[in-house]
Design a protein around this motif. Structure first.
Motif, short mmCIF file in Angstrom:
data_model
loop_
_atom_site.label_atom_id
_atom_site.label_comp_id
_atom_site.label_asym_id
_atom_site.label_seq_id
_atom_site.Cartn_x
_atom_site.Cartn_y
_atom_site.Cartn_z
N ARG A 445 0.83 -1.19 0.00
CA ARG A 445 0.00 0.00 0.00
C ARG A 445 0.87 1.26 0.00
NH1 ARG A 445 -4.28 1.53 4.22
NH2 ARG A 445 -5.42 3.10 3.02
N GLN A 446 1.91 1.23 0.79
CA GLN A 446 2.80 2.39 0.83
C GLN A 446 3.45 2.64 -0.52
OE1 GLN A 446 5.30 3.08 4.30
NE2 GLN A 446 4.67 1.09 5.07
N ARG A 447 3.85 1.55 -1.18
CA ARG A 447 4.48 1.71 -2.49
C ARG A 447 3.47 2.24 -3.49
NH1 ARG A 447 9.30 -0.62 -3.80
NH2 ARG A 447 9.21 0.87 -5.51
N GLU A 448 2.25 1.79 -3.38
CA GLU A 448 1.22 2.26 -4.30
C GLU A 448 1.01 3.77 -4.11
OE1 GLU A 448 -2.73 0.91 -3.58
OE2 GLU A 448 -3.47 1.98 -5.35
N ILE A 449 1.03 4.20 -2.87
CA ILE A 449 0.83 5.63 -2.59
C ILE A 449 2.04 6.44 -3.04
CG2 ILE A 449 0.48 7.33 -0.74
CD1 ILE A 449 -0.95 4.99 0.81
N GLY A 450 3.20 5.87 -2.87
CA GLY A 450 4.42 6.55 -3.34
C GLY A 450 4.94 7.57 -2.35
N PRO A 451 5.86 8.44 -2.81
CA PRO A 451 6.50 9.38 -1.89
C PRO A 451 5.47 10.30 -1.22
CG PRO A 451 7.57 9.43 -4.05
CD PRO A 451 6.34 8.60 -4.19
N LEU A 452 5.49 10.32 0.09
CA LEU A 452 4.54 11.18 0.81
C LEU A 452 5.13 11.46 2.19
CD1 LEU A 452 0.68 10.57 1.04
CD2 LEU A 452 1.99 12.17 2.40
N GLU A 453 5.36 12.72 2.47
CA GLU A 453 5.98 13.08 3.74
C GLU A 453 4.93 13.66 4.68
OE1 GLU A 453 9.18 15.79 2.83
OE2 GLU A 453 10.12 14.35 1.47
N ILE A 454 4.75 12.96 5.79
CA ILE A 454 3.87 13.47 6.84
C ILE A 454 4.75 14.02 7.96
CG2 ILE A 454 2.12 12.89 8.57
CD1 ILE A 454 1.04 10.81 6.75
N LYS A 455 4.44 15.23 8.40
CA LYS A 455 5.25 15.87 9.45
C LYS A 455 4.32 16.41 10.53
CE LYS A 455 8.62 17.10 5.96
NZ LYS A 455 10.06 17.15 6.03
N ILE A 456 4.66 16.09 11.77
CA ILE A 456 3.75 16.38 12.89
C ILE A 456 4.46 17.19 13.97
CG2 ILE A 456 2.17 15.36 14.57
CD1 ILE A 456 2.26 12.78 12.94
N SER A 457 3.86 18.30 14.37
CA SER A 457 4.37 19.09 15.49
C SER A 457 3.33 19.13 16.60
CB SER A 457 4.66 20.53 15.07
OG SER A 457 5.54 20.59 13.98
N GLY A 458 3.82 19.19 17.83
CA GLY A 458 2.93 19.21 18.98
C GLY A 458 2.60 20.61 19.47
N CYS A 459 3.08 21.63 18.75
CA CYS A 459 2.66 22.99 19.03
C CYS A 459 3.14 23.87 17.89
CB CYS A 459 3.17 23.50 20.39
SG CYS A 459 4.86 24.10 20.36
N ILE A 460 2.78 25.12 17.97
CA ILE A 460 3.02 26.08 16.92
C ILE A 460 4.50 26.31 16.64
CG2 ILE A 460 2.94 28.05 18.50
CD1 ILE A 460 1.25 27.99 15.14
N ASN A 461 5.39 25.89 17.55
CA ASN A 461 6.81 26.08 17.30
C ASN A 461 7.33 25.28 16.12
OD1 ASN A 461 7.38 27.97 19.30
ND2 ASN A 461 7.40 26.37 20.86
N ALA A 462 6.61 24.27 15.73
CA ALA A 462 6.87 23.61 14.45
C ALA A 462 8.17 22.82 14.39
CB ALA A 462 6.83 24.62 13.31
N CYS A 463 8.58 22.25 15.51
CA CYS A 463 9.80 21.45 15.48
C CYS A 463 9.66 20.24 14.57
CB CYS A 463 10.16 20.98 16.89
SG CYS A 463 10.35 22.37 18.02
#
Ligand code: HEM
Ligand code: SF4
Lengths: 560, 109, 172
Positions: A445-463
Motif C-alpha cells: 500500500r505504501q508503495r502504491e501511494i508513493g513518496p509522501l511526507e507526513i510531518k507532525i508538530s505538537g505545538c506552533i513552534n513547528a519542530c
C-alpha cells in the motif's frame, strides 16, 4: 570526517569545565536562575515535562562508530537506554539529571562531541545534506564549509546573545536535502554561471515556527574565501537591528520582512564592505586543512552492478523490497548509501535504543568506512556500502528491528516529541504518528501511494516541520482537548512551499481516517507518475476538503 | 519563576521539578514527594497561599524549579488528579512509554 | 562596581548632566547632552559619554575624536547589541576607553573584552553576587577562541597558521 586537533580538543574540554562551573555558580547563588537558564540552554540542557533533556550536536549529521557507541553508553548510564534523533541532526536524551550533565559532557568530549549551542539565542548546530559526498548531483561536499562555520560560530564573542536562535544549513547539491530555505541562513554551494568558480549563494530569513517563511536570496554569488566575513556582516545587522521587544518577532525572518529585502541586503553589504575581510576570514590553507578531512574514503574500483547482490535480491523478496526503497544511489560505482529507518511501523519516530546504536555502529565500522549520518528525516544513513555487502547489512538490521522499508513513504513520519516529553507542547504528536503508521503499515500500500511526507508538530513552534510536510499535522489545544489541524501541499525541497490549512481541527483518533480519505482522493485523482504533493499543487485544496471530516464527496464526484 | 503568576481554580496541588535531578515532585506535608497521592491539596485561599510560600522557599533553597499550582479533581480513592491533560501527563510519564516515568515507577514500588 | 581585566578598579569618571560637565573632572554625560557638555568644557578636557545600545555607529562617528570614554548601556545581560556596537566602534578606529554598563554576567567578560571593551560597570545587585575574583577567573576559562579579528589572545585559526608556517620552515 573531521578530527579534532589539539586546539579543538582543549576547547571542548574547557567548555565542559565552564559548564560545570556554571552549575556550581547557580548553586552558590552567584548566578540567578534567570541568568543560569540561558547558559544551560546554550549547552543544550532544557527542562522538559518529566525531566531535563540534553541535546547533543551531531554537526552536519556525521558520526563515526566510536561516537555512536559512546552515545549508546551515555543512554544506558545516564538515560533510560534510548535516545531520540531529531530533524536538526541532533540527538536528544530525555531523562538526564542536571547534576550528571558535566560528566556526560566529559564522555562526549572523549569522542570529539559536545552540546555547544544546541539551544539558546545563538548560532545553532549547523546542518547539511545527509548525502554529502555521496550524491551525484553535488557541486561540492558541504561539510568542509559546515565545519568551518561550526568552528567560527562556537562561543562567538559578538553573536552569543542574539535576539533569538539562529540556524544555518548548507547544501552542495542541486536537489536540496538540507531545507536551506527553511533556515535563518541557507547556503547553497554552486558554480558561477560564467566563470565556473565554486562559491556560495546565500539565503536569509527562512524559518518555520509560528510565522513560517521561505528564505530569500541576499547574495547570488559569494566567493568562498569571503564566507566568514559575509556571515559576520549578516549576523551583525541581525544582532543590532533584530527585534528584542517580542520573542515571536525576533527571528531574522521578521527583520528581513519588516525592513524589506533590498534595505536588508544594503545594510549587510555596507557592513561587509566595512569589515576587514582578510582579518576575519579563514585563510585558504585553513579551509584546505579542514577539507582534507573530508576527502573521499578509499573506495575500491568496482563494477556498477554486483552479481551477489542481484542473487540475494532474487532469493529474498523482503530484501529486494527493502533495497527498492531504502537505497540511495552512490556516485561511486558498486556502492550505495542506505537509509536505516528509525520509523518502525507503530514505533516512536526517531527513537533508537542503545543496543540499536551499537548494531549500527558495528555496521558502520565494518561496512561503511566507519561513517554514518543522521538525517533531518530522523533516520540514519550508512553512506558507503558495497553492493556485495548490502545483504549482510540488511540481515543485521532485520535482527535489530531496523530494517523497515519505508524511506520517504507515508510511514516515514517526522514527529516532534510533543506532549509526551515537551514542556511547550499543546498536544501529543508521537501517538498520532504511531496510529497513522499502523494504519498504513502495509508495504504494498505504501508503495502504491508513493513518496509522501507526513510531518507532525505538537505545538506552533513547528519542530516537526509540519508547515513543509506534504501532509502537515499540528497539535493544538481546543476546549481542553487535544486537537489536530491538517495542512496540505507543504514542501521542504528546493521547490519549498508552505502547506495550506485544510479545515478546522479534528480529534486525534480521527486523524488516521482523515489521512486515509485524503490519500483516497489523491489515488483517485492523480495522473500516472504524479506524487501526492504535485497532485495537491495541481488540484488545489478543493477536492481534499471534504476528506478531512468525511463529509459527503458526492458532488465532487458528480462534478467530474 | 518562583511561583506561578496566576492561580488556578481550587482545589490545587503544587507541582515542581527538582533542581539537580529534574524529577517531577509534589509538595507533601513533610517536603517534596514524587508520589502525587501524597500531595497536599489546597482547597481554600489559605492553603493555596501556603503552597505558594513553599514554592518560593523551595526555589530559594535550590530544591526545585518551575513550581506552580495545578488544579485537580479528587478521585474516589482520594488521590488528586490534575484536570488538565498536560499536567496529567506530567504526573504519569510519556503516554507512549508506559514502562517509563511515574506510571511505571510508582506501580513498581 | 567597576571591573577591568585585572579585577575591581576605581571609578575615575563622574556622572553629571551635560550642562554640569565642567563642574567635575572627567564628566560622564548622557550622549543626548553632548552638545551642552562640549559647550561647557574647555577644549582639552576629557569627556565621557553614555550611549544606549540602540544608537547607530553613524550617529557617534562625528563625536568620537572628542571623546575619551564611551559607556554602552546593556539593559539586560541577554541583550547582546552592545557587543556589536563596541566592535563597530573599534573597527571604526575608536581608541578611547570602552565600557559596558549593565548587569552582565562573568561568562560574558571574555566576550566583552574580545569585542573591544576595557571595563564593565556593574550594578550593585549583580556585583554583590559576582565578586571581582569571579570576573578575573572567567577570563582564564577558555584559553582559545575560533574567531579571527577579535581582541582575544588565543585565536585558533592564527595559531594553526603559525604552526603551519613553522612546519614549513618559515614559508607562508
Ligand atoms: C523537546 C524540546 C524542544 C523544545 C522545548 C523546542 C523549542 C522550540 C521552539 C520554542 C521553537 C520556536 C522557535 C521560534 O519560532 O523562534 C522551535 C522550533 C524548532 N525546533 Fe524545537 N524544540 C524542541 C525539540 C525539537 C526537536 C526534537 C526538534 C527536531 C525534531 C526540533 C527542531 C526544531 C525546528 C526544526 C524548529 C523550527 C525552526 C524554525 O523555527 O525555523 N525541536 N523549537
Ligand atoms: S513543536 Fe512544540 S511540542 Fe513539538 S518539540 Fe517543538 S516546542 Fe515541543
Amino acid at each position: 570526517m573531521y578530527r579534532y586537533d589539539e586546539f579543538d580538543e582543549r576547547f571542548v574540554r574547557e567548555r565542559v569545565k565552564q559548564f560545570r562551573g556554571q552549575v556550581e555558580r547557580r548553586l552558590s547563588g552567584a548566578l540567578s536562575d534567570d541568568e543560569f537558564r540561558p547558559l544551560r540552554l546554550k549547552n543544550g540542557v532544557y527542562l522538559q515535562l518529566h525531566a531535563y533533556m540534553l541535546r547533543i550536536a551531531v554537526p552536519y549529521g556525521t558520526l563515526n562508530s566510536r561516537q555512536l557507541r559512546q552515545l549508546a553508553l551515555i543512554g544506558e548510564r545516564y538515560d533510560r537506554g534510548y535516545g531520540h534523533f531529531t530533524t536538526r541532526q541532533n540527538l536528544q536524551f530525555n531523562w538526564p539529571k542536571l547534576k550528571d550533565v558535566p560528566d556526560i559532557l566529559d564522555l562526549l568530549a572523549d569522542v570529539e562531541m559536545h552540546c555547544i549551542q544546541t539551544s539558546g539565542n545563538c548560532i545553532r548546530n549547523v546542518t547539511a545534506d545527509h548525502f554529502a559526498g555521496i550524491a551525484a548531483d553535488e557541486v561540492e561536499d558541504p561539510r568542509p564549509t559546515s565545519e568551518l562555520i561550526r568552528q567560527w560560530s562556537s562561543l562567538h564573542p559578538e553573536f552569543s546573545y542574539l535576539p533569538r536562535k539562529f540556524k544555518i544549513a548548507v547544501t552542495g547539491a542541486a536537489h536540496d536535502r538540507a531545507a536551506v530555505a527553511a533556515h535563518d541562513i541557507g547556503i547553497r554551494i554552486l558554480k558561477h554561471p560564467q566563470t565556473g568558480e565554486v562559491g556560495y549563494r546565500i539565503f536569509v530569513g527562512g524559518g518555520l515556527g509560528r510565522t513560517p517563511m521561505i528564505a530569500k536570496t541576499v547574495r547570488d554569488f559569494l566567493p568562498k574565501a569571503d564566507l566568514l566575513a559575509y556571515l559576520e556582516a549578516i549576523m551583525r545587522v541581525y544582532n543590532l537591528e533584530g527585534r528584542r521587544d517580542n520573542k515571536y518577532k525576533a527571528r531574522v525572518k521578521i527583520l528581513v520582512h519588516e525592513m524589506g529585502l533590498e534595505p536588508f541586503r544594503e545594510a549587510v553589504e555596507a557592513e561587509f564592505a566595512k569589515l576587514d575581510g582578510p582579518s576575519v576570514n579563514a585563510d585558504p590553507a585553513e579551509a584546505a586543512r579542514i577539507a582534507a578531512y573530508f576527502a573521499p574514503p578509499a573506495y575500491e574500483t568496482l563494477p556498477a552492478s554486483d552479481a551477489s547482490y542481484e542473487a540475494a535480491r532474487a532469493a529474498s523478496p523482503d530484501f529486494a523490497r527493502w533495497a527498492d526503497v531504502n537505497l540511495f544511489p552512490h556516485k561511486v560505482p558498486g556502492y550505495a548509501a542506505l537509509t536505516i529507518s528509525l520509523k518502525p511501523i507503530g514505533g516512536v519516530p526517531g527513537d533508537a535504543t542503545s543496543e540499536q546504536m551499537r548494531v549500527v555502529a558495528d555496521l558502520a565500522e565494518r561496512y561503511s568506512f566507519d561513517e554514518l549520518r543522521v538525517t533531518h528525516r530522523q533516520n540514519l544513513v550508512l553512506p558507503h556500502v558495497k553492493l556485495s555487502d548490502l545483504h549482510a547489512v540488511w540481515q543485521a538490521l532485520v535482527a535489530a528491528g531496523l530494517a523497515t522499508a519505508n524511506d520517504g513513504l507515508i510511514t516515514d513520519i517526522i514527529a516532534c516529541p510533543g506532549l509526551d516529553y515537551c514542556a511547550l507542547a499543546t498536544a501529543r504528536s508521537i501517538p498520532i504518528a504511531q496510529s497513522i503508521s499502523q494504519r498504513f503499515g502495509s508495504y504494498e500500500r505504501q508503495r502504491e501511494i508513493g513518496p509522501l511526507e507526513i510531518k507532525i508538530s505538537g505545538c506552533i513552534n513547528a519542530c516537526g516541520h509540519h508547515h513543509v510536510g506534504h501532509i502537515g499535522i499540528l497539535g493544538l489545544e481546543k476546549s481542553g482537548q487535544e486537537s489536530y489541524q491538517v495542512t496540505l501541499g507543504g514542501d521542504a525541497s528546493e521547490d519549498a512551499a508552505l502547506g495550506v490549512l485544510l479545515g478546522p481541527g479534528i480529534k486525534g483518533e480521527e486523524v488516521p481516517d482523515a489521512i486515509e480519505r485524503i490519500v483516497a482522493v489523491y489515488l483517485r485523482e492523480r495522473v500516472p507518475g504524479e506524487r501526492f504533493v504535485d497532485a495537491v499543487k495541481r488540484l488545489g485544496l478543493g477536492p481534499f476538503k471534504p476528506a478531512l471530516t468525511g463529509a459527503p464527496t458526492r458532488e465532487l464526484a458528480d462534478a467530474h | 519563576m518562583a511561583a506561578a503568576p496566576k492561580r488556578p481554580p481550587l482545589p490545587a496541588i503544587l507541582i515542581a521539578n527538582t533542581f539537580l535531578e529534574g524529577e517531577v515532585v509534589f509538595r507533601a506535608a513533610g517536603g517534596w514527594t514524587p508520589d502525587p497521592a501524597q500531595a497536599l491539596v489546597a482547597s481554600d485561599e489559605a492553603g493555596a497561599e501556603a503552597l505558594e510560600r513553599e514554592a518560593a522557599a523551595g526555589f530559594a533553597r535550590n530544591e526545585v524549579v518551575d513550581a506552580y499550582l495545578v488544579d485537580v479533581a479528587i478521585g474516589t480513592d482520594g488521590v488528586p488528579v490534575p484536570r488538565h491533560f498536560r499536567e496529567r501527563f506530567k504526573t504519569l510519564g510519556p503516554s507512549v512509554r508506559p514502562d517509563l516515568g511515574k506510571q511505571a515507577e510508582l506501580r513498581r514500588s | 562596581m567597576l571591573i577591568d581585566r585585572n579585577g575591581a578598579t576605581s571609578e575615575a569618571w563622574n556622572r553629571v548632566s551635560g550642562a554640569d560637565a565642567a563642574t567635575v573632572t572627567r564628566p560622564l554625560v548622557p550622549f543626548a547632552e553632548i552638545d551642552a557638555a562640549l559647550a561647557a568644557l574647555s577644549d582639552g578636557a576629557e569627556l565621557g559619554i553614555e550611549v544606549p545600545n540602540t544608537i547607530r555607529l553613524a550617529a557617534l562617528e562625528p563625536h568620537l575624536v572628542r571623546v575619551a570614554l564611551v559607556s554602552i548601556v546593556f539593559p539586560a545581560f541577554s541583550d547582546g547589541r552592545g557587543f556589536s556596537l563596541g566592535r563597530q566602534l573599534r573597527e571604526y578606529g575608536y581608541a578611547g576607553r570602552l565600557r559596558a554598563a549593565g548587569p552582565l554576567i562573568t561568562d560574558q567578560f571574555p566576550y566583552a573584552l574580545a569585542c573591544g571593551f576595557d571595563e564593565v560597570d556593574l550594578p550593585e545587585a549583580s556585583a554583590a553576587r559576582q565578586p571581582p575574583e569571579l570576573w578575573v577567573a572567567a577570563l582564564g576559562v577558555m584559553s582559545n577562541t575560533y574567531q579571527r579579528g577579535y581582541q582575544s589572545g588565543g585565536n585558533i585559526l592564527d595559531q594553526r597558521r603559525a604552526a603551519r608556517r613553522n612546519f614549513a620552515g618559515g614559508r607562508p
